[in-house]
Design a protein around this motif. Structure first.
Motif, PDB file in Angstrom:
ATOM      1  N   TYR A   1       0.850  -1.188   0.000  1.00  0.00           N
ATOM      2  CA  TYR A   1       0.000   0.000   0.000  1.00  0.00           C
ATOM      3  C   TYR A   1       0.887   1.240   0.000  1.00  0.00           C
ATOM      4  CZ  TYR A   1      -3.598  -3.340   1.448  1.00  0.00           C
ATOM      5  OH  TYR A   1      -4.443  -4.417   1.505  1.00  0.00           O
ATOM      6  N   THR A   2       0.331   2.337  -0.507  1.00  0.00           N
ATOM      7  CA  THR A   2       1.052   3.602  -0.529  1.00  0.00           C
ATOM      8  C   THR A   2       0.190   4.685   0.107  1.00  0.00           C
ATOM      9  OG1 THR A   2       2.134   2.964  -2.598  1.00  0.00           O
ATOM     10  CG2 THR A   2       2.264   5.270  -1.974  1.00  0.00           C
ATOM     11  N   PHE A   3       0.832   5.542   0.928  1.00  0.00           N
ATOM     12  CA  PHE A   3       0.146   6.641   1.585  1.00  0.00           C
ATOM     13  C   PHE A   3       0.895   7.943   1.296  1.00  0.00           C
ATOM     14  CE2 PHE A   3      -1.044   2.843   3.811  1.00  0.00           C
ATOM     15  CZ  PHE A   3      -2.381   3.025   4.145  1.00  0.00           C
ATOM     16  N   MET A   4       0.159   9.046   1.302  1.00  0.00           N
ATOM     17  CA  MET A   4       0.735  10.331   0.931  1.00  0.00           C
ATOM     18  C   MET A   4       0.806  11.266   2.142  1.00  0.00           C
ATOM     19  SD  MET A   4      -0.592  12.881  -2.109  1.00  0.00           S
ATOM     20  CE  MET A   4      -2.153  13.216  -1.245  1.00  0.00           C
ATOM     21  N   LEU A   5       1.822  12.121   2.180  1.00  0.00           N
ATOM     22  CA  LEU A   5       1.967  13.117   3.233  1.00  0.00           C
ATOM     23  C   LEU A   5       2.698  14.335   2.687  1.00  0.00           C
ATOM     24  CD1 LEU A   5       5.018  12.135   5.353  1.00  0.00           C
ATOM     25  CD2 LEU A   5       3.930  10.385   3.947  1.00  0.00           C
TER      26      LEU A   5
ATOM     27  N   HIS B   1      10.117  10.935  -2.175  1.00  0.00           N
ATOM     28  CA  HIS B   1       9.612  12.271  -2.489  1.00  0.00           C
ATOM     29  C   HIS B   1       9.340  12.319  -3.981  1.00  0.00           C
ATOM     30  CE1 HIS B   1       9.785  16.701  -3.188  1.00  0.00           C
ATOM     31  NE2 HIS B   1       9.120  16.698  -2.049  1.00  0.00           N
ATOM     32  N   PHE B   2       8.107  12.743  -4.332  1.00  0.00           N
ATOM     33  CA  PHE B   2       7.714  12.719  -5.743  1.00  0.00           C
ATOM     34  C   PHE B   2       6.703  13.827  -6.008  1.00  0.00           C
ATOM     35  CE2 PHE B   2       4.658  10.859  -8.924  1.00  0.00           C
ATOM     36  CZ  PHE B   2       5.495  10.997 -10.031  1.00  0.00           C
ATOM     37  N   GLU B   3       7.038  14.702  -6.953  1.00  0.00           N
ATOM     38  CA  GLU B   3       6.159  15.789  -7.378  1.00  0.00           C
ATOM     39  C   GLU B   3       5.629  16.603  -6.208  1.00  0.00           C
ATOM     40  OE1 GLU B   3       3.163  14.087  -9.918  1.00  0.00           O
ATOM     41  OE2 GLU B   3       4.525  13.988 -11.646  1.00  0.00           O
ATOM     42  N   GLY B   4       6.539  16.988  -5.316  1.00  0.00           N
ATOM     43  CA  GLY B   4       6.188  17.890  -4.221  1.00  0.00           C
ATOM     44  C   GLY B   4       5.547  17.244  -3.011  1.00  0.00           C
ATOM     45  N   LYS B   5       5.352  15.929  -3.037  1.00  0.00           N
ATOM     46  CA  LYS B   5       4.758  15.215  -1.915  1.00  0.00           C
ATOM     47  C   LYS B   5       5.667  14.069  -1.472  1.00  0.00           C
ATOM     48  CE  LYS B   5       0.715  17.342  -1.661  1.00  0.00           C
ATOM     49  NZ  LYS B   5       0.222  18.028  -0.463  1.00  0.00           N
ATOM     50  N   TYR B   6       5.438  13.593  -0.242  1.00  0.00           N
ATOM     51  CA  TYR B   6       6.142  12.420   0.259  1.00  0.00           C
ATOM     52  C   TYR B   6       5.187  11.229   0.213  1.00  0.00           C
ATOM     53  CZ  TYR B   6       9.777  15.551   1.991  1.00  0.00           C
ATOM     54  OH  TYR B   6      10.774  16.483   2.076  1.00  0.00           O
TER      55      TYR B   6
ATOM     56  N   LEU C   1       7.300   5.409  -8.133  1.00  0.00           N
ATOM     57  CA  LEU C   1       8.144   6.086  -7.140  1.00  0.00           C
ATOM     58  C   LEU C   1       9.611   5.711  -7.335  1.00  0.00           C
ATOM     59  CD1 LEU C   1       5.907   5.664  -3.958  1.00  0.00           C
ATOM     60  CD2 LEU C   1       6.252   7.741  -5.307  1.00  0.00           C
ATOM     61  N   GLU C   2       9.875   4.438  -7.577  1.00  0.00           N
ATOM     62  CA  GLU C   2      11.248   3.996  -7.795  1.00  0.00           C
ATOM     63  C   GLU C   2      11.835   4.580  -9.072  1.00  0.00           C
ATOM     64  OE1 GLU C   2      11.177  -0.392  -5.604  1.00  0.00           O
ATOM     65  OE2 GLU C   2      10.765  -0.233  -7.735  1.00  0.00           O
ATOM     66  N   GLU C   3      10.957   4.748 -10.082  1.00  0.00           N
ATOM     67  CA  GLU C   3      11.431   5.217 -11.383  1.00  0.00           C
ATOM     68  C   GLU C   3      11.663   6.730 -11.391  1.00  0.00           C
ATOM     69  OE1 GLU C   3      12.447   4.403 -15.423  1.00  0.00           O
ATOM     70  OE2 GLU C   3      11.876   2.975 -13.853  1.00  0.00           O
ATOM     71  N   TYR C   4      10.726   7.487 -10.797  1.00  0.00           N
ATOM     72  CA  TYR C   4      10.763   8.938 -10.924  1.00  0.00           C
ATOM     73  C   TYR C   4      10.933   9.692  -9.608  1.00  0.00           C
ATOM     74  CZ  TYR C   4       9.084   8.060 -15.659  1.00  0.00           C
ATOM     75  OH  TYR C   4       8.962   7.623 -16.952  1.00  0.00           O
ATOM     76  N   GLY C   5      10.703   9.013  -8.496  1.00  0.00           N
ATOM     77  CA  GLY C   5      10.791   9.696  -7.209  1.00  0.00           C
ATOM     78  C   GLY C   5      12.205   9.728  -6.650  1.00  0.00           C
ATOM     79  N   LYS C   6      12.360  10.539  -5.610  1.00  0.00           N
ATOM     80  CA  LYS C   6      13.638  10.610  -4.892  1.00  0.00           C
ATOM     81  C   LYS C   6      13.550   9.734  -3.651  1.00  0.00           C
ATOM     82  CE  LYS C   6      16.766  13.776  -2.475  1.00  0.00           C
ATOM     83  NZ  LYS C   6      16.989  15.179  -2.021  1.00  0.00           N
ATOM     84  N   GLU C   7      14.460   8.807  -3.531  1.00  0.00           N
ATOM     85  CA  GLU C   7      14.451   7.880  -2.403  1.00  0.00           C
ATOM     86  C   GLU C   7      14.938   8.593  -1.139  1.00  0.00           C
ATOM     87  OE1 GLU C   7      17.531   4.538  -1.286  1.00  0.00           O
ATOM     88  OE2 GLU C   7      16.268   3.882  -2.963  1.00  0.00           O
TER      89      GLU C   7
END
Length: 220
Positions: free
Chosen positions: A129-133, A157-162, A199-205
Motif C-alpha cells: 500500500y502507498t500513503f501520501m503526506l 519524495h515525488f512531485e512535491g509530496k512524500y 516512485l522507484e522510477e521517478y521519485g527521490k528515495e
C-alpha cells in the motif's frame, strides 16, 4: 512495450506498470475491472499488429504472467481444423513446447500451465500500500505507534509530496492483522494510488527500508 514474434502463430510482449499508467490505466483496473483490462489488451494488440504484423484471426489463447515491474503477455492464434473447429491446447507439456518453440531455433519454448482470458490475477491478498503526506514530520506519531509492528516501509519524495510505501509479510500478517494496521495508518495518512514502480522510477528515495524507524530516529 517490448514485442517478440515467436512464430507465425505466437507473439509475446512485455509492458511495464509505468507504461500501463501512462496509457491511462491503473494497476487495480487491469486486474479487477474486466472492461478496462480488455480495453488495455486490445490497445496493446493493435500496437502488436502494427509492429509485428500479427493479424488477429479466429480464437486466441492468452497467457498473462505478472512480474515485479510489469506484465508478460503471450498470445497464440488457435489452430483450426478443416471444418473450422478450434483445436484444444495439448495436455502434454512436450506438445505445448513444440507449439511455442521459436521456428528459427531448436531450443524448447517456455512452459505454459494454462491459458486464461485477458487478465486474471491469482487469489492472493494485497500486501502493498502507498500513503501520501506533505512533511516527513507527519510520520513521527505514526512511527511511535507502529514501532513494534514488523512491516517493511520505504519513503519517497515525488512531485512535491512524500509517499510512504508499506509492505506486509504474508507469513507474519493475517488478513485481520493487515486490516488492523491499515486502520491505524488511515488515521494518520490518506491512501494514494501512486505505485511503488513509479516512485522507484521517478521519485527521490529518502529511506529505501525501515522508513518509520529512521523517521523516529532522526525526527522523533
Amino acid at each position: 512495450m517490448d514485442i517478440e514474434r515467436i512464430n507465425d502463430n505466437t507473439v509475446k510482449f512485455y509492458i511495464s506498470y509505468l507504461d500501463v499508467e501512462e496509457r491511462g490505466f491503473s494497476r487495480d483496473e487491469i486486474w479487477f475491472n474486466r472492461d478496462k483490462s480488455e480495453e488495455l489488451f486490445w490497445e496493446m494488440m493493435d500496437e502488436v499488429n502494427e509492429e509485428a504484423d500479427f493479424v488477429m484471426e479466429g480464437p486466441l489463447w492468452i497467457q498473462v504472467q505478472a512480474m515485479d515491474k510489469g506484465l508478460e503477455v503471450t498470445v497464440t492464434r488457435a489452430q483450426l481444423t478443416k471444418d473450422g473447429q478450434k483445436l484444444d491446447m495439448p495436455d502434454d507439456i512436450e506438445e505445448r513446447r513444440k507449439m511455442f518453440a521459436n521456428e528459427d531455433s531448436d531450443a524448447a519454448g517456455t512452459e505454459f500451465d494454462e491459458f486464461e482470458p485477458v487478465f486474471n490475477e491469482p487469489d492472493t491478498k494485497k500486501l502493498e500500500y502507498t500513503f501520501m503526506l506533505s512533511e516527513v514530520e507527519e510520520l513521527v506519531p505514526l512511527s511511535r505507534r507502529l514501532q513494534y509492528v514488523p512491516i517493511e516501509t520505504a519513503l519517497y519524495h515525488f512531485e512535491g509530496k512524500y509517499y510512504l510505501h508499506i509492505s506486509f509479510d504474508d507469513i507474519l500478517h493475517s488478513d485481520e492483522d493487515i486490516k488492523d494496521h491499515l486502520s491505524v495508518l488511515s488515521e494518520y495518512l490518506p491512501p494514494s494510488s501512486v505505485t511503488i514502480h513509479r516512485l522507484e522510477e521517478y521519485g527521490k528515495e529518502i529511506f529505501k527500508k525501515d522508513a518509520l524507524s529512521n523517521v523516529l530516529h532522526y525526527f522523533g
